[in-house]
Enzyme design. Structure first.
Site, PDB file in Angstrom:
ATOM      1  N   SER A  48       0.872  -1.190   0.000  1.00 22.26           N
ATOM      2  CA  SER A  48       0.000   0.000   0.000  1.00 22.26           C
ATOM      3  C   SER A  48       0.900   1.228   0.000  1.00 22.26           C
ATOM      4  O   SER A  48       2.032   1.180   0.510  1.00 22.26           O
ATOM      5  CB  SER A  48      -0.868   0.008   1.262  1.00 22.26           C
ATOM      6  N   TYR A 102      -1.479  -0.986  10.576  1.00 22.00           N
ATOM      7  CA  TYR A 102      -1.774  -1.360   9.182  1.00 22.00           C
ATOM      8  C   TYR A 102      -0.648  -0.892   8.267  1.00 22.00           C
ATOM      9  O   TYR A 102      -0.123  -1.653   7.468  1.00 22.00           O
ATOM     10  CB  TYR A 102      -3.111  -0.767   8.719  1.00 22.00           C
TER      11      TYR A 102
HETATM   12  N1  LIG Z   1      -8.705  -1.049  -1.273  1.00 24.89           N
HETATM   13  C1  LIG Z   1      -7.707  -0.242  -0.948  1.00 24.89           C
HETATM   14  O1  LIG Z   1      -7.879   0.993  -0.822  1.00 24.89           O
HETATM   15  C2  LIG Z   1      -6.341  -0.812  -0.758  1.00 24.89           C
HETATM   16  C3  LIG Z   1      -5.244   0.078  -0.812  1.00 24.89           C
HETATM   17  C4  LIG Z   1      -3.968  -0.441  -0.616  1.00 24.89           C
HETATM   18  C5  LIG Z   1      -3.792  -1.793  -0.416  1.00 24.89           C
HETATM   19  N2  LIG Z   1      -4.874  -2.639  -0.367  1.00 24.89           N
HETATM   20  C6  LIG Z   1      -4.610  -4.059  -0.123  1.00 24.89           C
HETATM   21  O2  LIG Z   1      -5.160  -4.808  -1.179  1.00 24.89           O
HETATM   22  C7  LIG Z   1      -5.408  -6.144  -0.742  1.00 24.89           C
HETATM   23  C8  LIG Z   1      -6.786  -6.577  -1.209  1.00 24.89           C
HETATM   24  O3  LIG Z   1      -7.759  -5.790  -0.534  1.00 24.89           O
HETATM   25  P1  LIG Z   1      -9.096  -5.279  -1.212  1.00 24.89           P
HETATM   26  O4  LIG Z   1      -9.052  -3.806  -1.167  1.00 24.89           O
HETATM   27  O5  LIG Z   1      -9.342  -5.964  -2.489  1.00 24.89           O
HETATM   28  O6  LIG Z   1     -10.134  -5.711  -0.070  1.00 24.89           O
HETATM   29  P2  LIG Z   1     -11.314  -6.769  -0.035  1.00 24.89           P
HETATM   30  O7  LIG Z   1     -12.266  -6.539  -1.146  1.00 24.89           O
HETATM   31  O8  LIG Z   1     -11.799  -6.712   1.366  1.00 24.89           O
HETATM   32  O9  LIG Z   1     -10.571  -8.158  -0.302  1.00 24.89           O
HETATM   33  C9  LIG Z   1      -9.821  -8.809   0.676  1.00 24.89           C
HETATM   34  C10 LIG Z   1      -9.661 -10.254   0.231  1.00 24.89           C
HETATM   35  O10 LIG Z   1      -8.884 -10.930   1.233  1.00 24.89           O
HETATM   36  C11 LIG Z   1      -9.589 -12.090   1.634  1.00 24.89           C
HETATM   37  N3  LIG Z   1      -9.345 -12.371   3.036  1.00 24.89           N
HETATM   38  C12 LIG Z   1      -9.608 -11.565   4.104  1.00 24.89           C
HETATM   39  N4  LIG Z   1      -9.316 -12.199   5.246  1.00 24.89           N
HETATM   40  C13 LIG Z   1      -8.848 -13.438   4.891  1.00 24.89           C
HETATM   41  C14 LIG Z   1      -8.398 -14.562   5.626  1.00 24.89           C
HETATM   42  N5  LIG Z   1      -8.357 -14.559   6.967  1.00 24.89           N
HETATM   43  N6  LIG Z   1      -8.002 -15.664   4.957  1.00 24.89           N
HETATM   44  C15 LIG Z   1      -8.057 -15.674   3.593  1.00 24.89           C
HETATM   45  N7  LIG Z   1      -8.467 -14.655   2.847  1.00 24.89           N
HETATM   46  C16 LIG Z   1      -8.871 -13.546   3.489  1.00 24.89           C
HETATM   47  C17 LIG Z   1     -11.059 -11.778   1.401  1.00 24.89           C
HETATM   48  O11 LIG Z   1     -11.804 -12.961   1.166  1.00 24.89           O
HETATM   49  P3  LIG Z   1     -12.719 -13.751   2.228  1.00 24.89           P
HETATM   50  O12 LIG Z   1     -13.430 -12.733   3.053  1.00 24.89           O
HETATM   51  O13 LIG Z   1     -13.608 -14.577   1.346  1.00 24.89           O
HETATM   52  O14 LIG Z   1     -11.772 -14.607   3.007  1.00 24.89           O
HETATM   53  C18 LIG Z   1     -10.981 -10.982   0.104  1.00 24.89           C
HETATM   54  O15 LIG Z   1     -10.952 -11.831  -0.997  1.00 24.89           O
HETATM   55  C19 LIG Z   1      -5.221  -6.126   0.779  1.00 24.89           C
HETATM   56  O16 LIG Z   1      -3.957  -6.666   1.098  1.00 24.89           O
HETATM   57  C20 LIG Z   1      -5.260  -4.642   1.117  1.00 24.89           C
HETATM   58  O17 LIG Z   1      -4.539  -4.355   2.291  1.00 24.89           O
HETATM   59  C21 LIG Z   1      -6.123  -2.172  -0.553  1.00 24.89           C
END
Ligand SMILES: NC(=O)c1ccc[n+]([C@@H]2O[C@H](COP(=O)([O-])OP(=O)(O)OC[C@H]3O[C@@H](n4cnc5c(N)ncnc54)[C@H](OP(=O)(O)O)[C@@H]3O)[C@@H](O)[C@H]2O)c1
Length: 263
Positions: free
Chosen positions: A137, A150
């Protein structure tokens, strides 16, 4: 292209990567807790693109589930790409935050990603090929902006990626750390933030973010910051960091720390 194993493929960034990697010809192993969502996505992508897809239900904060995915990464010779994407954020700030939630976040964002990267990097280095993408991030560079725990997990992933590149980049293994800014996914709502309250102009759509990150991969970048207009800014920042190198460990303290007694 071989097989891409994607963690956190059931929604958001991981689900869009699954779409794009299938369209690039990768077979997919989709990992997350929500089996139903993985099956729906996998079936749809298999029908649309003709690639093979498989769902692996796993809670990556569970040691037993994590060990299963590690074993698959160690032993499945078809796997050519690991997308270390599963991650979570937490509600509120570090001070006064829910320590159990913080620990779970560290388990997922740090421990699981490390074990998965560690497991596959041995196999990739032995084969002299493979790609590991770690979703960090921009908060890795901006601890002032958010919960320090985080942002710390994401700084960890940036460090891990840069170090891993130094260790096995020369053996033919591609490492990329992706540093998204705010991206429209469910993570915001899950951690108690209403995206409509974010300042205007900072929220990227998830498709655009993933396409930019893959363009960065194609350019051979080790660190990709999708929204950064001028890559020279990152290069200057990194050069300044590297310039500290010769002075970071010496046999004497810097002059400003020498007390009159020591002098
Ligand atoms: N969105 C942003 O603004 C942003 C910015 C920078 C970085 N990121 C990073 O991008 C990555 C993806 O996030 P996203 O934004 O796409 O969020 P998201 O839509 O909430 O997706 C998170 C994914 O991780 C899975 N997950 C969560 N807890 C888990 C567990 N205990 N075991 C296995 N899988 C798990 C969830 O699936 P299940 O619930 O089905 O397990 C889901 O598929 C993360 O690492 C986040 O920190 C996001």
């Amino acid at each position: 292209m071989g097989t891409a194993l994607i963690t956190g493929a059931s929604s958001g960034i991981g689900a869009v990567y699954a779409d794009r990697l299938a369209k690039r010809g990768y077979d997919l192993i989709l990992v997350a807790r929500d089996r139903k969502k993985l099956d729906i996505l996998g079936t749809h992508l298999a029908e649309e693109t003709g690639v093979k897809t498989e769902s692996l239900q796993a809670d990556l904060t569970s040691k037993a589930d994590l060990a299963r995915i590690e074993e698959r990464l160690r032993t499945d010779e078809h796997i050519t790409l690991l997308l270390n994407n599963a991650g979570m954020s937490v509600e509120g700030s570090l001070v006064g935050g829910d320590l159990d939630q913080l620990e779970m976040m560290i388990q997922l964002n740090v421990v699981a990603t490390t074990r998965l990267a560690g497991a596959v990097s041995v196999a990739f280095a032995a084969r002299g090929q493979g790609t590991i993408i770690n979703i960090a991030s921009v908060l890795a560079l901006a601890p002032e902006l958010f919960n320090g725990s985080y942002s710390g997990t994401k700084a960890y992933l940036l460090n891990l990626s840069q170090s891993l590149h130094g260790e096995i980049g020369s053996k033919g293994v591609r490492i990329q750390a992706v540093l998204p800014g705010a991206t429209r996914t469910a993570i915001w709502e899950k951690s108690g933030t209403d995206v409509s309250k974010l300042p205007p102009g900072i929220l990227m759509e998830v498709d655009e973010m993933v396409d930019a990150a893959l363009a960065g991969l194609d350019l051979g970048e080790i660190v990709t910051i999708p929204s950064l207009p001028n890559v020279a800014d990152w290069e200057a920042f990194n050069a300044a960091r590297l310039a500290l190198g010769p002075n970071l460990s010496k046999d004497h303290a810097a002059d400003r720390y020498k007390t009159t007694v020591l002098k």
